[in-house]
Design a protein around this motif. Structure first.
Motif, PDB file in Angstrom:
ATOM      1  N   PHE A  56       8.495  10.917 -35.262  1.00 34.11           N
ATOM      2  CA  PHE A  56       8.435   9.990 -34.130  1.00 34.11           C
ATOM      3  C   PHE A  56       7.104   9.241 -34.121  1.00 34.11           C
ATOM      4  O   PHE A  56       7.061   8.031 -33.909  1.00 34.11           O
ATOM      5  CB  PHE A  56       8.625  10.747 -32.813  1.00 34.11           C
ATOM      6  CG  PHE A  56       8.543   9.867 -31.605  1.00 34.11           C
ATOM      7  CD1 PHE A  56       9.576   9.012 -31.282  1.00 34.11           C
ATOM      8  CD2 PHE A  56       7.415   9.886 -30.801  1.00 34.11           C
ATOM      9  CE1 PHE A  56       9.497   8.196 -30.171  1.00 34.11           C
ATOM     10  CE2 PHE A  56       7.323   9.071 -29.690  1.00 34.11           C
ATOM     11  CZ  PHE A  56       8.369   8.218 -29.371  1.00 34.11           C
ATOM     12  N   GLY A  57       6.018   9.974 -34.351  1.00 35.78           N
ATOM     13  CA  GLY A  57       4.702   9.332 -34.404  1.00 35.78           C
ATOM     14  C   GLY A  57       4.601   8.325 -35.528  1.00 35.78           C
ATOM     15  O   GLY A  57       4.063   7.226 -35.349  1.00 35.78           O
ATOM     16  N   ALA A  58       5.119   8.674 -36.688  1.00 31.16           N
ATOM     17  CA  ALA A  58       5.077   7.762 -37.825  1.00 31.16           C
ATOM     18  C   ALA A  58       5.925   6.521 -37.562  1.00 31.16           C
ATOM     19  O   ALA A  58       5.518   5.397 -37.888  1.00 31.16           O
ATOM     20  CB  ALA A  58       5.551   8.469 -39.088  1.00 31.16           C
ATOM     21  N   SER A  59       7.093   6.702 -36.963  1.00 28.31           N
ATOM     22  CA  SER A  59       7.949   5.561 -36.650  1.00 28.31           C
ATOM     23  C   SER A  59       7.311   4.667 -35.594  1.00 28.31           C
ATOM     24  O   SER A  59       7.403   3.437 -35.666  1.00 28.31           O
ATOM     25  CB  SER A  59       9.316   6.044 -36.156  1.00 28.31           C
ATOM     26  OG  SER A  59       9.968   6.759 -37.166  1.00 28.31           O
ATOM     27  N   SER A  60       6.667   5.277 -34.618  1.00 31.56           N
ATOM     28  CA  SER A  60       5.980   4.487 -33.583  1.00 31.56           C
ATOM     29  C   SER A  60       4.832   3.692 -34.188  1.00 31.56           C
ATOM     30  O   SER A  60       4.647   2.506 -33.868  1.00 31.56           O
ATOM     31  CB  SER A  60       5.451   5.405 -32.482  1.00 31.56           C
ATOM     32  OG  SER A  60       6.516   6.062 -31.844  1.00 31.56           O
ATOM     33  N   ALA A  61       4.064   4.321 -35.055  1.00 29.93           N
ATOM     34  CA  ALA A  61       2.959   3.620 -35.709  1.00 29.93           C
ATOM     35  C   ALA A  61       3.486   2.478 -36.569  1.00 29.93           C
ATOM     36  O   ALA A  61       2.910   1.379 -36.583  1.00 29.93           O
ATOM     37  CB  ALA A  61       2.144   4.593 -36.560  1.00 29.93           C
ATOM     38  N   ALA A  62       4.581   2.698 -37.271  1.00 26.12           N
ATOM     39  CA  ALA A  62       5.162   1.634 -38.091  1.00 26.12           C
ATOM     40  C   ALA A  62       5.651   0.490 -37.218  1.00 26.12           C
ATOM     41  O   ALA A  62       5.484  -0.691 -37.571  1.00 26.12           O
ATOM     42  CB  ALA A  62       6.310   2.188 -38.936  1.00 26.12           C
ATOM     43  N   GLN A  67       4.793  -5.013 -35.195  1.00 27.91           N
ATOM     44  CA  GLN A  67       4.552  -5.974 -34.117  1.00 27.91           C
ATOM     45  C   GLN A  67       3.247  -6.725 -34.317  1.00 27.91           C
ATOM     46  O   GLN A  67       3.148  -7.911 -34.012  1.00 27.91           O
ATOM     47  CB  GLN A  67       4.530  -5.261 -32.757  1.00 27.91           C
ATOM     48  CG  GLN A  67       5.869  -4.757 -32.315  1.00 27.91           C
ATOM     49  CD  GLN A  67       6.846  -5.871 -32.012  1.00 27.91           C
ATOM     50  OE1 GLN A  67       6.482  -6.923 -31.493  1.00 27.91           O
ATOM     51  NE2 GLN A  67       8.109  -5.655 -32.368  1.00 27.91           N
ATOM     52  N   ALA A  68       2.226  -6.025 -34.838  1.00 23.93           N
ATOM     53  CA  ALA A  68       0.918  -6.644 -34.995  1.00 23.93           C
ATOM     54  C   ALA A  68       0.836  -7.548 -36.224  1.00 23.93           C
ATOM     55  O   ALA A  68       0.177  -8.583 -36.204  1.00 23.93           O
ATOM     56  CB  ALA A  68      -0.157  -5.566 -35.094  1.00 23.93           C
ATOM     57  N   VAL A  69       1.532  -7.182 -37.305  1.00 21.96           N
ATOM     58  CA  VAL A  69       1.407  -7.908 -38.573  1.00 21.96           C
ATOM     59  C   VAL A  69       2.795  -8.335 -39.062  1.00 21.96           C
ATOM     60  O   VAL A  69       3.118  -8.175 -40.214  1.00 21.96           O
ATOM     61  CB  VAL A  69       0.707  -7.026 -39.639  1.00 21.96           C
ATOM     62  CG1 VAL A  69       0.314  -7.853 -40.848  1.00 21.96           C
ATOM     63  CG2 VAL A  69      -0.484  -6.298 -39.071  1.00 21.96           C
TER      64      VAL A  69
END
Length: 72
Positions: A56-62, A67-69
C-alpha cells in the motif's frame, strides 16, 4: 515506440512475472519454516499484514510520484 522498446518491455514484464510468482510461493513457506508449528498461523498473518502495508505504501508513493511528474 520502436520494436526494441516493445521487446524490452515484454522481457521485463516476463521477468517481473517470474519473480513475483516465485516470491509469492517461497516467502510464506519460508516464514512457516522459521517459526514453531503452533505459531504458524500468527506468523503468516503478521507476514501478510506487513507485506500488504508495504505494498500500500509503495502504491501510494508511486501514485504521488505520478501526480507530481506525470508526462501528460
Amino acid at each position: 515506440m520502436g520494436q526494441d522498446f516493445l521487446a524490452a518491455a515484454f522481457f521485463l514484464f516476463m521477468l517481473y512475472g517470474a519473480h513475483y510468482g516465485a516470491m509469492t510461493a517461497v516467502q510464506p513457506a519460508y516464514v512457516a519454516d522459521l517459526v514453531k508449528p503452533h505459531s504458524r498461523a500468527f506468523a503468516s498473518g503478521i507476514f501478510q499484514a506487513v507485506f500488504g502495508f508495504a505494498a500500500f505504501g509503495a502504491s501510494s508513493a508511486a501514485g504521488l510520484l505520478w501526480q507530481a511528474v506525470s508526462p501528460a
